[in-house]
Design a protein around this motif. Structure first.
Motif, PDB file in Angstrom:
ATOM      1  N   ASP A 169      10.855   9.118   4.298  1.00 55.47           N
ATOM      2  CA  ASP A 169      10.562  10.150   4.428  1.00 55.47           C
ATOM      3  C   ASP A 169      12.400  10.416   5.294  1.00 55.47           C
ATOM      4  OD1 ASP A 169       9.701  13.139   6.724  1.00 55.47           O
ATOM      5  OD2 ASP A 169      10.202  11.528   7.953  1.00 55.47           O
ATOM      6  N   LYS A 170      12.850   9.376   5.964  1.00 57.46           N
ATOM      7  CA  LYS A 170      14.179   8.792   5.772  1.00 57.46           C
ATOM      8  C   LYS A 170      15.688   9.203   5.071  1.00 57.46           C
ATOM      9  CE  LYS A 170      16.068   5.068   6.204  1.00 57.46           C
ATOM     10  NZ  LYS A 170      16.966   3.296   6.580  1.00 57.46           N
ATOM     11  N   ARG A 171      14.589   9.164   3.585  1.00 53.48           N
ATOM     12  CA  ARG A 171      15.628   9.488   2.335  1.00 53.48           C
ATOM     13  C   ARG A 171      15.565  10.654   1.565  1.00 53.48           C
ATOM     14  NH1 ARG A 171      17.852   4.668   0.054  1.00 53.48           N
ATOM     15  NH2 ARG A 171      17.151   3.067   1.220  1.00 53.48           N
ATOM     16  N   GLY A 172      14.281  11.187   2.319  1.00 54.11           N
ATOM     17  CA  GLY A 172      13.771  12.435   1.429  1.00 54.11           C
ATOM     18  C   GLY A 172      12.890  12.670   0.639  1.00 54.11           C
ATOM     19  N   TRP A 173      12.489  11.760  -0.119  1.00 58.04           N
ATOM     20  CA  TRP A 173      11.917  11.161  -1.468  1.00 58.04           C
ATOM     21  C   TRP A 173      10.100  11.841  -0.996  1.00 58.04           C
ATOM     22  CZ3 TRP A 173      14.385   5.520  -2.634  1.00 58.04           C
ATOM     23  CH2 TRP A 173      15.137   5.829  -2.483  1.00 58.04           C
ATOM     24  N   ALA A 174      10.110  12.383  -2.279  1.00 61.98           N
ATOM     25  CA  ALA A 174       8.272  12.844  -1.815  1.00 61.98           C
ATOM     26  C   ALA A 174       7.599  11.440  -3.176  1.00 61.98           C
ATOM     27  CB  ALA A 174       8.363  14.072  -2.546  1.00 61.98           C
ATOM     28  N   ILE A 175       6.953  11.087  -2.154  1.00 60.53           N
ATOM     29  CA  ILE A 175       6.140   9.618  -3.088  1.00 60.53           C
ATOM     30  C   ILE A 175       4.912  10.428  -3.701  1.00 60.53           C
ATOM     31  CG2 ILE A 175       4.065   7.864  -3.096  1.00 60.53           C
ATOM     32  CD1 ILE A 175       5.925   7.419  -0.001  1.00 60.53           C
ATOM     33  N   THR A 176       4.928  10.045  -4.866  1.00 56.78           N
ATOM     34  CA  THR A 176       4.314  11.108  -6.351  1.00 56.78           C
ATOM     35  C   THR A 176       3.273  10.290  -6.985  1.00 56.78           C
ATOM     36  OG1 THR A 176       6.164  10.464  -8.524  1.00 56.78           O
ATOM     37  CG2 THR A 176       6.263  12.632  -6.936  1.00 56.78           C
ATOM     38  N   ALA A 177       3.478   8.388  -6.706  1.00 50.02           N
ATOM     39  CA  ALA A 177       2.820   7.845  -7.427  1.00 50.02           C
ATOM     40  C   ALA A 177       2.649   6.265  -6.834  1.00 50.02           C
ATOM     41  CB  ALA A 177       3.430   7.101  -9.222  1.00 50.02           C
ATOM     42  N   ILE A 178       1.327   5.419  -6.934  1.00 51.29           N
ATOM     43  CA  ILE A 178       1.387   4.149  -6.897  1.00 51.29           C
ATOM     44  C   ILE A 178       1.061   3.440  -7.465  1.00 51.29           C
ATOM     45  CG2 ILE A 178       0.385   2.638  -4.791  1.00 51.29           C
ATOM     46  CD1 ILE A 178      -0.422   5.134  -2.814  1.00 51.29           C
ATOM     47  N   TRP A 179       1.213   2.094  -7.639  1.00 47.06           N
ATOM     48  CA  TRP A 179       1.853   1.520  -8.758  1.00 47.06           C
ATOM     49  C   TRP A 179       0.883   0.408  -7.956  1.00 47.06           C
ATOM     50  CZ3 TRP A 179       6.014   1.581 -13.307  1.00 47.06           C
ATOM     51  CH2 TRP A 179       6.571   3.049 -13.851  1.00 47.06           C
TER      52      TRP A 179
ATOM     53  N   GLU B  75      -0.513   9.606  -6.417  1.00 43.18           N
ATOM     54  CA  GLU B  75      -1.812   9.108  -7.638  1.00 43.18           C
ATOM     55  C   GLU B  75      -1.309   7.941  -7.636  1.00 43.18           C
ATOM     56  OE1 GLU B  75      -2.676   9.374 -12.508  1.00 43.18           O
ATOM     57  OE2 GLU B  75      -0.512   9.455 -11.684  1.00 43.18           O
ATOM     58  N   VAL B  76      -2.504   6.847  -7.845  1.00 40.42           N
ATOM     59  CA  VAL B  76      -2.527   5.396  -8.278  1.00 40.42           C
ATOM     60  C   VAL B  76      -2.825   4.686  -8.992  1.00 40.42           C
ATOM     61  CG1 VAL B  76      -3.380   3.420  -6.848  1.00 40.42           C
ATOM     62  CG2 VAL B  76      -3.611   5.677  -5.249  1.00 40.42           C
ATOM     63  N   ILE B  77      -2.245   3.768  -9.680  1.00 40.02           N
ATOM     64  CA  ILE B  77      -2.252   3.315 -10.548  1.00 40.02           C
ATOM     65  C   ILE B  77      -2.634   1.832 -10.972  1.00 40.02           C
ATOM     66  CG2 ILE B  77      -1.181   2.622 -12.778  1.00 40.02           C
ATOM     67  CD1 ILE B  77      -0.134   5.178 -12.633  1.00 40.02           C
ATOM     68  N   ALA B  78      -3.704   1.489 -10.989  1.00 38.35           N
ATOM     69  CA  ALA B  78      -3.849  -0.203 -11.283  1.00 38.35           C
ATOM     70  C   ALA B  78      -4.562  -0.656 -12.247  1.00 38.35           C
ATOM     71  CB  ALA B  78      -5.256   0.793 -10.168  1.00 38.35           C
ATOM     72  N   PRO B  79      -4.625  -1.946 -12.324  1.00 44.42           N
ATOM     73  CA  PRO B  79      -5.399  -2.589 -13.663  1.00 44.42           C
ATOM     74  C   PRO B  79      -6.386  -2.413 -13.844  1.00 44.42           C
ATOM     75  CG  PRO B  79      -4.325  -3.768 -11.778  1.00 44.42           C
ATOM     76  CD  PRO B  79      -3.851  -2.659 -11.253  1.00 44.42           C
ATOM     77  N   ALA B  80      -7.165  -2.093 -14.717  1.00 43.17           N
ATOM     78  CA  ALA B  80      -8.308  -2.164 -15.264  1.00 43.17           C
ATOM     79  C   ALA B  80      -8.841  -3.132 -14.786  1.00 43.17           C
ATOM     80  CB  ALA B  80      -7.972  -1.358 -17.061  1.00 43.17           C
ATOM     81  N   GLY B  81      -8.380  -4.535 -14.958  1.00 41.46           N
ATOM     82  CA  GLY B  81      -9.434  -5.440 -14.720  1.00 41.46           C
ATOM     83  C   GLY B  81      -9.653  -5.560 -13.533  1.00 41.46           C
ATOM     84  N   GLU B  82      -9.000  -5.060 -12.516  1.00 44.87           N
ATOM     85  CA  GLU B  82      -9.979  -4.276 -11.537  1.00 44.87           C
ATOM     86  C   GLU B  82      -9.782  -3.511 -10.685  1.00 44.87           C
ATOM     87  OE1 GLU B  82      -6.175  -6.874  -9.415  1.00 44.87           O
ATOM     88  OE2 GLU B  82      -6.591  -9.056 -10.613  1.00 44.87           O
ATOM     89  N   ALA B  83     -10.494  -2.774 -11.461  1.00 43.63           N
ATOM     90  CA  ALA B  83     -10.886  -1.150 -11.194  1.00 43.63           C
ATOM     91  C   ALA B  83     -12.076  -1.117  -9.745  1.00 43.63           C
ATOM     92  CB  ALA B  83     -11.697  -0.193 -12.266  1.00 43.63           C
ATOM     93  N   GLU B  84     -12.756  -2.265  -9.875  1.00 42.67           N
ATOM     94  CA  GLU B  84     -13.588  -2.424  -9.014  1.00 42.67           C
ATOM     95  C   GLU B  84     -13.235  -2.603  -7.616  1.00 42.67           C
ATOM     96  OE1 GLU B  84     -17.253  -4.594 -10.341  1.00 42.67           O
ATOM     97  OE2 GLU B  84     -17.399  -2.802 -12.117  1.00 42.67           O
TER      98      GLU B  84
ATOM     99  N   LYS C 174      -1.886   8.286   0.057  1.00 41.88           N
ATOM    100  CA  LYS C 174      -2.225   8.736  -0.658  1.00 41.88           C
ATOM    101  C   LYS C 174      -2.895  10.141   0.280  1.00 41.88           C
ATOM    102  CE  LYS C 174      -5.582   9.044  -4.623  1.00 41.88           C
ATOM    103  NZ  LYS C 174      -6.936   8.265  -5.268  1.00 41.88           N
ATOM    104  N   ALA C 175      -3.061   9.670   1.340  1.00 47.08           N
ATOM    105  CA  ALA C 175      -3.492  10.928   1.966  1.00 47.08           C
ATOM    106  C   ALA C 175      -2.636  11.527   2.639  1.00 47.08           C
ATOM    107  CB  ALA C 175      -4.304  10.452   3.132  1.00 47.08           C
ATOM    108  N   ALA C 176      -1.514  11.327   3.012  1.00 44.59           N
ATOM    109  CA  ALA C 176      -0.461  11.885   3.095  1.00 44.59           C
ATOM    110  C   ALA C 176       0.701  12.149   1.804  1.00 44.59           C
ATOM    111  CB  ALA C 176       0.811  10.781   3.311  1.00 44.59           C
TER     112      ALA C 176
ATOM    113  N   MET D 238       8.066   6.133  -6.518  1.00 42.67           N
ATOM    114  CA  MET D 238       6.539   5.734  -6.716  1.00 42.67           C
ATOM    115  C   MET D 238       6.498   4.596  -6.005  1.00 42.67           C
ATOM    116  SD  MET D 238       6.768   2.198  -8.495  1.00 42.67           S
ATOM    117  CE  MET D 238       7.810   1.832  -9.709  1.00 42.67           C
ATOM    118  N   VAL D 239       5.860   3.653  -5.540  1.00 41.87           N
ATOM    119  CA  VAL D 239       5.640   2.542  -4.337  1.00 41.87           C
ATOM    120  C   VAL D 239       5.090   1.572  -5.248  1.00 41.87           C
ATOM    121  CG1 VAL D 239       3.773   3.407  -2.982  1.00 41.87           C
ATOM    122  CG2 VAL D 239       5.385   1.570  -1.905  1.00 41.87           C
ATOM    123  N   VAL D 240       5.637   0.245  -5.348  1.00 42.47           N
ATOM    124  CA  VAL D 240       5.216  -1.338  -5.360  1.00 42.47           C
ATOM    125  C   VAL D 240       3.774  -1.174  -4.907  1.00 42.47           C
ATOM    126  CG1 VAL D 240       5.114  -2.679  -7.676  1.00 42.47           C
ATOM    127  CG2 VAL D 240       6.474  -0.460  -7.485  1.00 42.47           C
TER     128      VAL D 240
END
Length: 243
Positions: free
Chosen positions: A43-53, A75-84, A69-71, A28-30
């Motif tokens: 890509d350099k490390r051969g890691w598949a990104i599965t989530a964004i926090w 899944e994008v995980i985000a704070p509920a208080g900032e959903a909009e 996300k497109a690439a 995941m990426v923060v």
């Protein structure tokens, strides 16, 4: 196995954190400010990104969401208080929620003040906390959408984490924060020692984060503030500081 955490510089002073679980092969990426450097590093490390926090909505923390996300289909995980304000979000989280990376669990901590819905992610068993723009090395975030009382509560709460906890903040602000810390607490020998190390590291082009809770308890004038009023005074002074 332990999480592998990689620091990716972005924009002028941002840090994006790429976090990999070797057991599950999940990554995941923060707070991706940009997509390109994250995709290249994975890509350099051969890691598949599965989530964004995301910790909060600011564009220098979410600007890479759509591209990653497109690439990758992450899944994008985000704070509920900032959903909009985070339209790419797939899953919304709040206080006390558990977010998983493989078998590694992070607890969501609501830490409003820099933004109204800001969260942090604490991997208790891994001794790591991703705090966005709430806590910095020798500093704290500006009070854009909240109050000094909220930030004081955040500092007090984070101060209770185990002292060895590694703190992954999102900017290289340590040198400027430290200059103010010296002005705020000129007799604090720990700040003097730390700034010598920071200045030397920056002269070599090295990063100064992650930090630790122990280091912040010793040298951070905002975490060391004894009241919300003192924190407010220090935040206003830091905002105007030109040292």
């Amino acid at each position: 196995m332990a999480l592998e955490i990689v620091r990716i510089p972005a924009l002028s002073d941002n840090y994006i954190w790429l976090v990999h679980d070797p057991d599950s092969a999940e990554t995941m990426v923060v707070d991706p400010a940009q997509a390109e450097p994250v995709l290249a590093e994975a890509d350099k490390r051969g890691w598949a990104i599965t989530a964004i926090w995301n910790t909060h909505w600011h564009p220098d923390h979410t600007g890479g969401n759509a591209g990653i996300k497109a690439a990758t289909g992450a899944e994008v995980i985000a704070p509920a208080g900032e959903a909009e304000r985070i339209p790419t979000a797939d899953k919304l989280v709040g206080e006390g929620d558990a977010v998983m990376l493989g078998h590694h669990a992070a607890r969501v901590m609501e830490v409003p003040a820099h933004t109204a819905g800001h969260v942090a992610y604490h991997f208790a068993e891994d001794g790591a906390a991703f705090v966005g723009d709430t806590l910095f090395a020798m500093g704290c975030g500006r009070l854009f959408e909240g109050t000094a009382a909220q930030m004081f509560a955040n500092m007090q709460r984070l101060a209770k984490l185990p002292p060895e906890t590694r703190v992954y903040c999102a900017h290289e602000y340590t040198q400027s924060n430290g200059r103010y810390a010296l002005a705020a607490e000129p007799d604090n020998a720990a700040i003097v020692r730390r700034m010598a190390e920071v200045d030397a590291a920056r002269a070599r082009g090295e990063a100064t984060v992650p930090t630790t809770i122990a280091a912040e308890l010793a040298t951070n004038p905002f975490m060391r503030a004894q009241s919300a009023e003192i924190l407010a005074e220090r935040r206003a002074a830091k905002d105007a500081f030109r040292g």
